[in-house]
Design a protein around this motif. Structure first.
Motif, PDB file in Angstrom:
ATOM      1  N   LEU A  19       0.787  -1.237   0.000  1.00 34.46           N
ATOM      2  CA  LEU A  19       0.000   0.000   0.000  1.00 34.46           C
ATOM      3  C   LEU A  19       0.819   1.287   0.000  1.00 34.46           C
ATOM      4  CD1 LEU A  19      -2.742  -1.036   2.602  1.00 34.46           C
ATOM      5  CD2 LEU A  19      -2.977  -0.885   0.110  1.00 34.46           C
ATOM      6  N   MET A  20       2.135   1.207   0.270  1.00 34.47           N
ATOM      7  CA  MET A  20       2.904   2.440   0.507  1.00 34.47           C
ATOM      8  C   MET A  20       2.898   3.363  -0.722  1.00 34.47           C
ATOM      9  SD  MET A  20       4.616   3.859   3.086  1.00 34.47           S
ATOM     10  CE  MET A  20       5.532   2.756   4.181  1.00 34.47           C
ATOM     11  N   ALA A  21       3.230   2.793  -1.885  1.00 35.50           N
ATOM     12  CA  ALA A  21       3.326   3.628  -3.091  1.00 35.50           C
ATOM     13  C   ALA A  21       1.957   4.164  -3.495  1.00 35.50           C
ATOM     14  CB  ALA A  21       3.940   2.823  -4.236  1.00 35.50           C
ATOM     15  N   GLY A  22       0.938   3.338  -3.381  1.00 36.80           N
ATOM     16  CA  GLY A  22      -0.416   3.764  -3.745  1.00 36.80           C
ATOM     17  C   GLY A  22      -0.907   4.888  -2.849  1.00 36.80           C
ATOM     18  N   LEU A  23      -0.665   4.768  -1.571  1.00 41.19           N
ATOM     19  CA  LEU A  23      -1.091   5.800  -0.614  1.00 41.19           C
ATOM     20  C   LEU A  23      -0.411   7.126  -0.955  1.00 41.19           C
ATOM     21  CD1 LEU A  23      -2.666   6.482   1.969  1.00 41.19           C
ATOM     22  CD2 LEU A  23      -0.696   5.680   3.293  1.00 41.19           C
ATOM     23  N   LYS A  24       0.891   7.060  -1.218  1.00 40.02           N
ATOM     24  CA  LYS A  24       1.637   8.272  -1.601  1.00 40.02           C
ATOM     25  C   LYS A  24       0.983   8.950  -2.815  1.00 40.02           C
ATOM     26  CE  LYS A  24       6.100   9.388  -3.856  1.00 40.02           C
ATOM     27  NZ  LYS A  24       6.649  10.541  -3.138  1.00 40.02           N
ATOM     28  N   SER A  25       0.730   8.156  -3.829  1.00 41.07           N
ATOM     29  CA  SER A  25       0.189   8.686  -5.077  1.00 41.07           C
ATOM     30  C   SER A  25      -1.201   9.298  -4.862  1.00 41.07           C
ATOM     31  CB  SER A  25       0.176   7.543  -6.091  1.00 41.07           C
ATOM     32  OG  SER A  25      -0.784   7.747  -7.073  1.00 41.07           O
ATOM     33  N   ILE A  26      -2.012   8.640  -4.056  1.00 40.50           N
ATOM     34  CA  ILE A  26      -3.379   9.125  -3.794  1.00 40.50           C
ATOM     35  C   ILE A  26      -3.338  10.462  -3.041  1.00 40.50           C
ATOM     36  CG2 ILE A  26      -5.423   8.613  -2.361  1.00 40.50           C
ATOM     37  CD1 ILE A  26      -4.828   5.574  -3.229  1.00 40.50           C
ATOM     38  N   VAL A  27      -2.455  10.569  -2.058  1.00 36.43           N
ATOM     39  CA  VAL A  27      -2.353  11.817  -1.288  1.00 36.43           C
ATOM     40  C   VAL A  27      -1.783  12.929  -2.171  1.00 36.43           C
ATOM     41  CG1 VAL A  27      -1.304  12.922   0.726  1.00 36.43           C
ATOM     42  CG2 VAL A  27      -2.158  10.573   0.893  1.00 36.43           C
ATOM     43  N   GLU A  28      -0.829  12.591  -3.025  1.00 35.68           N
ATOM     44  CA  GLU A  28      -0.240  13.611  -3.901  1.00 35.68           C
ATOM     45  C   GLU A  28      -1.226  14.099  -4.963  1.00 35.68           C
ATOM     46  OE1 GLU A  28       3.489  11.907  -5.187  1.00 35.68           O
ATOM     47  OE2 GLU A  28       4.520  12.749  -3.432  1.00 35.68           O
ATOM     48  N   GLN A  29      -2.225  13.256  -5.261  1.00 38.20           N
ATOM     49  CA  GLN A  29      -3.259  13.691  -6.210  1.00 38.20           C
ATOM     50  C   GLN A  29      -4.347  14.517  -5.544  1.00 38.20           C
ATOM     51  OE1 GLN A  29      -4.473  10.175  -8.502  1.00 38.20           O
ATOM     52  NE2 GLN A  29      -2.299   9.685  -8.631  1.00 38.20           N
ATOM     53  N   GLY A  30      -4.284  14.695  -4.205  1.00 37.26           N
ATOM     54  CA  GLY A  30      -5.185  15.667  -3.591  1.00 37.26           C
ATOM     55  C   GLY A  30      -6.112  15.159  -2.502  1.00 37.26           C
ATOM     56  N   THR A  31      -6.128  13.854  -2.231  1.00 36.59           N
ATOM     57  CA  THR A  31      -6.971  13.381  -1.129  1.00 36.59           C
ATOM     58  C   THR A  31      -6.406  13.911   0.192  1.00 36.59           C
ATOM     59  OG1 THR A  31      -7.459  11.367  -2.384  1.00 36.59           O
ATOM     60  CG2 THR A  31      -7.933  11.320  -0.016  1.00 36.59           C
ATOM     61  N   PRO A  32      -7.220  14.628   0.983  1.00 36.23           N
ATOM     62  CA  PRO A  32      -6.706  15.205   2.233  1.00 36.23           C
ATOM     63  C   PRO A  32      -6.173  14.112   3.162  1.00 36.23           C
ATOM     64  CG  PRO A  32      -8.857  16.133   1.701  1.00 36.23           C
ATOM     65  CD  PRO A  32      -8.632  14.999   0.746  1.00 36.23           C
ATOM     66  N   TYR A  33      -4.988  14.359   3.728  1.00 36.80           N
ATOM     67  CA  TYR A  33      -4.326  13.362   4.574  1.00 36.80           C
ATOM     68  C   TYR A  33      -3.965  13.965   5.922  1.00 36.80           C
ATOM     69  CZ  TYR A  33      -0.913   9.950   6.288  1.00 36.80           C
ATOM     70  OH  TYR A  33      -0.243   9.017   7.061  1.00 36.80           O
ATOM     71  N   LEU A  34      -4.320  13.236   6.982  1.00 34.57           N
ATOM     72  CA  LEU A  34      -3.903  13.578   8.341  1.00 34.57           C
ATOM     73  C   LEU A  34      -3.056  12.442   8.896  1.00 34.57           C
ATOM     74  CD1 LEU A  34      -4.140  15.191  11.067  1.00 34.57           C
ATOM     75  CD2 LEU A  34      -6.237  13.870  11.503  1.00 34.57           C
ATOM     76  N   GLY A  35      -1.902  12.782   9.456  1.00 33.75           N
ATOM     77  CA  GLY A  35      -1.102  11.798  10.190  1.00 33.75           C
ATOM     78  C   GLY A  35      -0.819  12.330  11.571  1.00 33.75           C
ATOM     79  N   THR A  36      -0.778  11.422  12.542  1.00 35.46           N
ATOM     80  CA  THR A  36      -0.293  11.810  13.874  1.00 35.46           C
ATOM     81  C   THR A  36       0.808  10.823  14.257  1.00 35.46           C
ATOM     82  OG1 THR A  36      -1.968  10.472  15.017  1.00 35.46           O
ATOM     83  CG2 THR A  36      -2.483  12.797  14.658  1.00 35.46           C
ATOM     84  N   SER A  37       1.910  11.351  14.780  1.00 31.54           N
ATOM     85  CA  SER A  37       3.003  10.526  15.307  1.00 31.54           C
ATOM     86  C   SER A  37       3.501   9.522  14.255  1.00 31.54           C
ATOM     87  CB  SER A  37       2.518   9.871  16.605  1.00 31.54           C
ATOM     88  OG  SER A  37       3.573   9.301  17.314  1.00 31.54           O
ATOM     89  N   ALA A  38       3.321   8.223  14.431  1.00 30.73           N
ATOM     90  CA  ALA A  38       3.755   7.256  13.418  1.00 30.73           C
ATOM     91  C   ALA A  38       3.138   7.566  12.052  1.00 30.73           C
ATOM     92  CB  ALA A  38       3.394   5.832  13.850  1.00 30.73           C
ATOM     93  N   GLY A  39       1.903   8.025  12.052  1.00 31.48           N
ATOM     94  CA  GLY A  39       1.206   8.383  10.816  1.00 31.48           C
ATOM     95  C   GLY A  39       1.805   9.608  10.143  1.00 31.48           C
ATOM     96  N   SER A  40       2.539  10.409  10.905  1.00 33.03           N
ATOM     97  CA  SER A  40       3.292  11.534  10.342  1.00 33.03           C
ATOM     98  C   SER A  40       4.670  11.091   9.881  1.00 33.03           C
ATOM     99  CB  SER A  40       3.460  12.641  11.388  1.00 33.03           C
ATOM    100  OG  SER A  40       2.197  13.133  11.751  1.00 33.03           O
ATOM    101  N   ASN A  41       5.290  10.210  10.656  1.00 31.25           N
ATOM    102  CA  ASN A  41       6.620   9.709  10.263  1.00 31.25           C
ATOM    103  C   ASN A  41       6.609   9.158   8.846  1.00 31.25           C
ATOM    104  OD1 ASN A  41       7.818  10.303  12.744  1.00 31.25           O
ATOM    105  ND2 ASN A  41       7.505   8.252  13.586  1.00 31.25           N
ATOM    106  N   ILE A  42       5.517   8.473   8.467  1.00 34.27           N
ATOM    107  CA  ILE A  42       5.474   7.871   7.124  1.00 34.27           C
ATOM    108  C   ILE A  42       5.288   8.915   6.027  1.00 34.27           C
ATOM    109  CG2 ILE A  42       4.707   5.599   7.935  1.00 34.27           C
ATOM    110  CD1 ILE A  42       1.883   6.347   6.824  1.00 34.27           C
ATOM    111  N   GLY A  43       5.036  10.165   6.401  1.00 40.97           N
ATOM    112  CA  GLY A  43       5.043  11.250   5.424  1.00 40.97           C
ATOM    113  C   GLY A  43       6.450  11.699   5.066  1.00 40.97           C
ATOM    114  N   GLY A  44       7.435  11.324   5.874  1.00 40.70           N
ATOM    115  CA  GLY A  44       8.837  11.640   5.597  1.00 40.70           C
ATOM    116  C   GLY A  44       9.419  10.713   4.536  1.00 40.70           C
ATOM    117  N   VAL A  45      10.686  10.930   4.204  1.00 41.85           N
ATOM    118  CA  VAL A  45      11.358  10.151   3.160  1.00 41.85           C
ATOM    119  C   VAL A  45      11.551   8.700   3.609  1.00 41.85           C
ATOM    120  CG1 VAL A  45      13.476   9.940   1.796  1.00 41.85           C
ATOM    121  CG2 VAL A  45      12.515  12.213   2.295  1.00 41.85           C
ATOM    122  N   ASN A  46      11.958   8.528   4.858  1.00 43.65           N
ATOM    123  CA  ASN A  46      12.017   7.184   5.425  1.00 43.65           C
ATOM    124  C   ASN A  46      11.739   7.262   6.927  1.00 43.65           C
ATOM    125  OD1 ASN A  46      14.524   7.601   6.879  1.00 43.65           O
ATOM    126  ND2 ASN A  46      15.609   7.341   4.937  1.00 43.65           N
TER     127      ASN A  46
END
Lengths: 233, 233
Positions: B104-131
């Motif tokens: 799911l990692m690549a698909g999630l990235k692509s979906i968020v970059e196409q405009g679906t609003p994304y919220l992350g907290t803590s671990a959910g924010s870490n995955i917004g980083g490069v690694n």
């Protein structure tokens, strides 16, 4: 006859490097004129050379020579010939990655189990556990495996820290993290506070030092054991 | 039009779940009647079901429905259809392992970059980083890779904590750990204190919230930036 010391930390607050372990080290390496130091955990990114020099300064006072494992073209052979081995602290991910990539993890385990005296501090103690999955360190590099030597039949949490009731911060406590480990793993964990260490004399495993240690098992409340207590799982 | 919020924590000390982010969330999900929650980080080992229910209780007050991603037989398709996505905190190793193993990692990235609003907290924010290599979490499971989405061109250190000068303990400070990361990596790191978050509006990236953030780059002294500052690397 196994002789192993796995210490929570190298240095107590306000003390000099390895000072609190001096008598323990003198005893452990009583038949060692020279030991091999494994510098791969590189605290603060220090070079292998500089880290080995720091360690050599301490051991010089005990009249024990130190060679860094990175100096040898054939490290497995060097470990087989060693009269004593010390793995220093730093980053456990870095240490475990290096030991696996150099193909040294299994050989080191076997050499220590055959009786070469072994000292670990912090990351160097974590690798005495079954795997490195209870380290506190940051995953700054990606090791090919989290498996470690399993010199003892449990995992170690070095620098074990009790919850601070005054802290207004929602990061997980150490105990919460170890409980999360036990949702997915059954390996017991020994939380080693600074000033404590695991001692192995042949098949007898004890906790030693100035403070009690905290034992975690899946689906059980943690228990405290006093220094000098034998650990049996 | 990217709309992303990557928050240091879900919960401030003494407050209820997501309370300090309420207005931000109302704005982020203003066009979302229902969102998908990604529960894989499982704080304290909580089940996917129970975690999703807790999250749904908060969003019910905002009249936003919540479905857990674990409920879908075709999770990529579900994410593609989602009007909003929230990844909660817990253990980053667990979250990253699940996202990679489920593909799911690549698909999630692509979906968020196409405009679906994304919220992350803590671990959910870490995955917004490069690694995930600047997480504070314990490696309780072994992910097949440390790579994450790279929604922003830097890494995040959630729950960033300043050194405590009164602490008589020799475990590494957070700053020391991030400096060790930079011995082996060049990716900038944003230390996000609790109460702070990263906001992405299309190509504009800012830090927001009640406290300054700390920016780390290799071979440079860290700098502090005030809330509302645009981040450009």
């Amino acid at each position: 006859m196994k002789k192993i010391v796995l210490a929570s930390t190298s240095t107590l607050y306000g003390e000099s490097y390895l000072a609190y372990l001096r008598e323990t080290i003198v005893d452990l390496f009583q038949h060692s004129k020279e030991i091999i130091f494994i510098p791969y955990a590189r605290p603060g990114g220090i070079s292998h050379e500089a880290y080995t020099q720091n360690v050599a300064s301490f051991f010089k006072e005990l009249n024990i020579g130190v060679k860094g494992l990175h100096e040898f073209a054939a490290p497995t052979h060097a470990l087989q010939q060693a009269k004593g081995i010390f793995t220093g602290g730093g980053n456990t991910f870095l240490l475990v990655k290096a030991l696996h990539e150099l193909g040294l993890m299994a050989g080191l385990k076997s050499i220590v189990e055959q009786g070469t005296p072994y000292l670990g501090t912090s990351a160097g103690s974590n690798i005495g556990g079954v795997n490195m999955q209870t380290t506190n360190d940051m995953p700054i590099v990606y090791p090919p495996s989290f498996e470690t030597m399993g010199l003892v039949p449990f995992n170690i949490n070095a620098h074990y820290l009790d919850p601070d009731p005054t802290l207004k911060h929602n990061g997980e406590t150490r105990e919460t993290r170890i409980r999360e480990f036990h949702v997915f793993n059954t390996i017991p964990v020994v939380g080693l506070r600074e000033g404590s260490w695991i001692a192995v004399h042949d098949e007898v495993v004890t906790t030693e030092g100035s403070r009690s240690s905290r034992i975690f098992k899946p689906n059980q409340e943690p228990i405290e054991i006093a220094p000098g207590t034998q650990i049996q799982f």
